[in-house]
Enzyme design. Structure first.
Site, PDB file in Angstrom:
ATOM      1  N   LYS A  78     -15.979 -25.546  -3.338  1.00 35.80           N
ATOM      2  CA  LYS A  78     -16.417 -26.543  -4.329  1.00 35.80           C
ATOM      3  C   LYS A  78     -16.590 -25.891  -5.711  1.00 35.80           C
ATOM      4  CE  LYS A  78     -20.256 -29.658  -5.274  1.00 35.80           C
ATOM      5  NZ  LYS A  78     -19.332 -30.597  -5.957  1.00 35.80           N
ATOM      6  N   LYS A 134     -16.660 -19.014  -6.339  1.00 33.72           N
ATOM      7  CA  LYS A 134     -15.348 -18.436  -5.996  1.00 33.72           C
ATOM      8  C   LYS A 134     -14.973 -17.298  -6.943  1.00 33.72           C
ATOM      9  CE  LYS A 134     -13.273 -22.371  -6.663  1.00 33.72           C
ATOM     10  NZ  LYS A 134     -14.506 -23.181  -6.763  1.00 33.72           N
ATOM     11  N   LYS A 161     -10.501 -24.028 -15.075  1.00 33.16           N
ATOM     12  CA  LYS A 161     -11.549 -23.340 -15.844  1.00 33.16           C
ATOM     13  C   LYS A 161     -11.072 -21.981 -16.353  1.00 33.16           C
ATOM     14  CE  LYS A 161     -15.036 -23.930 -12.836  1.00 33.16           C
ATOM     15  NZ  LYS A 161     -16.327 -23.504 -12.280  1.00 33.16           N
ATOM     16  N   ASP A 164     -12.248 -28.920  -5.350  1.00 37.47           N
ATOM     17  CA  ASP A 164     -12.908 -30.232  -5.334  1.00 37.47           C
ATOM     18  C   ASP A 164     -11.954 -31.332  -4.877  1.00 37.47           C
ATOM     19  OD1 ASP A 164     -14.082 -28.706  -8.082  1.00 37.47           O
ATOM     20  OD2 ASP A 164     -15.543 -29.461  -6.623  1.00 37.47           O
TER      21      ASP A 164
HETATM   22  N1  ADP Z   1     -24.464 -14.652  -5.560  1.00 38.76           N
HETATM   23  C1  ADP Z   1     -24.746 -15.135  -6.767  1.00 38.76           C
HETATM   24  N2  ADP Z   1     -25.952 -14.912  -7.320  1.00 38.76           N
HETATM   25  C2  ADP Z   1     -26.258 -15.413  -8.531  1.00 38.76           C
HETATM   26  N3  ADP Z   1     -25.435 -16.145  -9.276  1.00 38.76           N
HETATM   27  C3  ADP Z   1     -24.217 -16.410  -8.771  1.00 38.76           C
HETATM   28  C4  ADP Z   1     -23.805 -15.935  -7.504  1.00 38.76           C
HETATM   29  N4  ADP Z   1     -22.531 -16.358  -7.284  1.00 38.76           N
HETATM   30  C5  ADP Z   1     -22.181 -17.079  -8.355  1.00 38.76           C
HETATM   31  N5  ADP Z   1     -23.188 -17.131  -9.265  1.00 38.76           N
HETATM   32  C6  ADP Z   1     -23.175 -17.824 -10.550  1.00 38.76           C
HETATM   33  O1  ADP Z   1     -22.853 -19.182 -10.332  1.00 38.76           O
HETATM   34  C7  ADP Z   1     -22.008 -19.664 -11.384  1.00 38.76           C
HETATM   35  C8  ADP Z   1     -20.746 -20.263 -10.797  1.00 38.76           C
HETATM   36  O2  ADP Z   1     -19.999 -19.279 -10.178  1.00 38.76           O
HETATM   37  P1  ADP Z   1     -18.419 -19.247 -10.265  1.00 38.76           P
HETATM   38  O3  ADP Z   1     -17.979 -18.011  -9.560  1.00 38.76           O
HETATM   39  O4  ADP Z   1     -17.943 -19.423 -11.679  1.00 38.76           O
HETATM   40  O5  ADP Z   1     -18.048 -20.555  -9.440  1.00 38.76           O
HETATM   41  P2  ADP Z   1     -16.613 -21.188  -9.120  1.00 38.76           P
HETATM   42  O6  ADP Z   1     -15.573 -20.181  -9.498  1.00 38.76           O
HETATM   43  O7  ADP Z   1     -16.654 -21.510  -7.671  1.00 38.76           O
HETATM   44  O8  ADP Z   1     -16.513 -22.444  -9.951  1.00 38.76           O
HETATM   45  C9  ADP Z   1     -21.734 -18.468 -12.296  1.00 38.76           C
HETATM   46  O9  ADP Z   1     -22.585 -18.552 -13.413  1.00 38.76           O
HETATM   47  C10 ADP Z   1     -22.112 -17.267 -11.461  1.00 38.76           C
HETATM   48  O10 ADP Z   1     -22.633 -16.197 -12.223  1.00 38.76           O
HETATM   49 MG    MG Z   2     -14.119 -20.321 -10.850  1.00 39.57          MG
END
Ligand code: ADP
Ligand code: MG
Ligand code: ADP
Ligand code: SF4
Ligand code: MG
Lengths: 262, 262
Positions: free
Chosen positions: B10, B15, B41, B125
Site C-alpha cells: 500500500k 516500500k 512518487k 494501491d
Molecule cells: N520502519 C520505519 N520506521 C519509521 N519510519 C518509517 C519506517 N518505514 C518507513 N517509514 C517512513 O514512512 C514514510 C513512508 O515510507 P515510504 O518508504 O516512502 O513508503 P512507500 O514507498 O510504501 O510509499 C517515510 O517517511 C518513511 O521515512
Molecule cells: Mg515509495
C-alpha cells in the site's frame, strides 16, 4: 438544484467515513441524498445500509440487464446507496468499475432521481482511468479533497489537484480529517491556501466514529447527541453554503518539499 | 544468477524505505544492486543517490533518444538507480511511466548489467496497467509485499495477492514494516499463513530511519552500527537465502473481514 459532489483523497484517509456521515447528517435535515461508491474497496455505503452492498460490476457479471433496484439500495433515512466495485485485481483497469457503473446508472435513469445532494466517493491514489471520470462536468460540479496533515496525505492531495487542473475542473475545498499530527490545522490551512483553496471543515479523530463503524453504522446514527455527530452537521452546513470553487494551483515537487520542511 | 525482486504494498507503507535500506545492506556485502522505482512518487532512490533523480518518463519527453547515463545513475556504493516516474495526473494511465521505463531500459540494455540483485519498487494501491508489469516473469522472479498490521495495509496486501494469482505469479513472502499496532507480529504472521506465505523479516518502527531520510540517506549509510541497520542486514540475508515461493491464496471479502475481527 442538485449539488453533485466528488470526494477524493488518499486511500485510508477517511473519504468513506466522511461521505457516509455527511450523508447521514444531511438526511437528518430532510434532504434527499444519493451516495455512489467509486472505490474498488466498495465499502462507502456499508454504514448507511448496514452491510456491504453487492457492487454494480459484480451484478452485471451475473445479469446483463439489471433493474434499478438491483444496483441502487435504500439505506439510513432512505439515502440511496450504490457501489461501483472494481474488476478483479490484475484484470484490466482498476477504474473500469466506475465506468461500468456510470453507464448502467445512466441507462437506468438513476441520475434523474429528484435529489438534493449526490456524492461520489472516489479512490485518489491514482488519478486516471475510471477514477478521473467523476471529475468531469457531466458527473459532478464540486470536488472536495479529504486530507490529514500527514505528508503522504497532502502529497496525494497535491497530486489530485494536478488531475483536477489538467481536466479543467474546480476544487471547492479541503476537508481536514485529523490524524493528530503536530500543528495539523495550521499545516493543512497553509497547504490549502498555497493551492488556491480553503479548509471547509475539520473532523476530529475519535474512537466513537470507529465504534459506530464496527456496528456498521455512522456516528450520526449511533450517537446522534455526540460532539462527533455535531461536527459532521457543521461540515454539512459549510458544504451546503459553500459556493466558492477555484482552479487549483498544485505545487511542483520542489515547492511541495519546501512547504513540508518549513 | 541474478535475483530479480518486485516489492509491492500500500502507498506509504514503507516500500521505498525498505528497498533503499535493503539495497544499501546488500551493497555492503559487495553485491551489485540495481533499484528501479516503479511508483509515480519517484522517490525510491532519493536516499541512495542523495537527491531525487530525474524520471525516465520526463527525460524521454525532452530527449527521445537518451543514453543509459541519462536515465540510470550510480548511488551509494555504486548501486544503480533509476526512476520510472508517471505521466501527469489526469493524463492517461498512471502506470504508463513503468511501461515507458521498461521499454527504454531494455532498449539500452540496462538489464544486461552483471548484477546480483535487482529490485522493482512498485505502487500497490491498484494492481493494473503498468503497475502489474513487474509481476510478469520477464521482469521479476520473486515478489515480496511490505505490510504493517493495519487493516488498510493487509487489505491492500490481500488485493495484491489476488493480482499475483491472476497473473500466475508467485509470492515469496511478507516484509513486516511495523506501525506499532497491538499484536502486530501475530496478526501479520497469521495473515501470511492464511494466504499461503510467510513473514520473511520484521523492521521496527524507528525515528532513526526518518532522521536519516531527512538527510537523504538510508539508515544503513548514516547509522551503520545501529540496531536498525542490523535489522536490514538480517532481512537482506533472509531474502538472499529464501528459495520458497507459492501461488498466493487470497482471502475472499468475508474471510478477510472475519480474519480481522478475530
Ligand atoms: N520502519 C520505519 N520506521 C519509521 N519510519 C518509517 C519506517 N518505514 C518507513 N517509514 C517512513 O514512512 C514514510 C513512508 O515510507 P515510504 O518508504 O516512502 O513508503 P512507500 O514507498 O510504501 O510509499 C517515510 O517517511 C518513511 O521515512
Ligand atoms: Mg515509495
Ligand atoms: N475522524 C476519524 N476518527 C477515527 N477514525 C476514523 C476517522 N475517519 C476515518 N476513520 C477510520 O479510518 C479508517 C479508514 O477510513 P475510510 O473512510 O475507510 O477511508 P477511505 O475511504 O479514504 O479509504 C476507517 O477504519 C475509519 O473508521
Ligand atoms: S488508467 Fe489507472 S486505474 Fe486504469 S490501468 Fe492505468 S493505473 Fe490502473
Ligand atoms: Mg473508502
Amino acid at each position: 438544484g442538485e449539488k453533485r459532489i466528488a470526494i477524493y483523497g488518499k486511500g485510508g484517509i477517511g473519504k468513506s467515513t466522511t461521505v457516509a456521515n455527511l450523508s447521514a447528517a444531511l438526511s437528518n435535515q430532510d434532504l434527499k441524498v444519493m451516495v455512489i461508491g467509486c472505490d474498488p474497496k466498495a465499502d462507502t455505503t456499508r454504514t448507511l445500509y448496514g452491510q456491504r452492498l453487492p457492487t454494480i460490476i459484480n451484478t452485471i457479471e451475473e445479469n446483463k440487464n439489471p433493474s434499478l433496484e438491483d444496483i441502487v439500495f435504500k439505506g439510513y433515512n432512505d439515502i440511496l446507496c450504490t457501489e461501483s466495485g472494481g474488476p478483479k485485481p490484475g484484470v484490466g483497469c482498476a477504474g473500469r468499475g466506475v465506468i461500468v457503473a456510470m453507464k448502467n446508472l445512466e441507462k437506468l435513469n438513476a441520475f434523474d432521481e429528484d435529489l438534493d445532494v449526490r456524492f461520489y466517493d472516489v479512490l485518489g491514489d491514482v488519478v486516471c482511468g475510471g477514477f478521473s471520470v467523476p471529475l468531469r462536468k457531466d458527473y459532478a460540479d464540486e470536488v472536495y479533497i479529504v486530507s490529514s496533515g500527514e505528508y503522504m496525505s497532502l502529497y496525494a492531495a497535491n497530486n489530485i489537484s494536478r488531475g483536477i487542473k489538467k481536466l479543467k475542473g474546480n476544487l471547492s475545498g479541503i476537508i481536514l480529517n485529523k490524524r493528530n499530527v503536530l500543528n495539523e490545522e495550521d499545516i493543512v490551512s497553509i497547504f490549502a491556501e498555497k493551492i488556491g483553496t480553503k479548509v471547509v471543515g475539520v473532523i476530529d479523530r475519535s474512537h466513537l466514529i470507529q465504534d459506530a463503524e464496527l456496528d456498521a453504522k455512522t456516528v450520526v446514527e449511533k450517537y446522534p447527541e455526540s460532539v462527533e455527530a455535531e461536527l459532521y452537521s457543521v461540515l454539512a452546513e459549510n458544504i451546503l453554503n459553500n459556493n466558492e470553487k477555484s482552479t487549483p494551483e498544485p505545487m511542483d515537487e520542489d515547492e511541495f518539499e519546501d512547504f513540508f520542511k518549513s
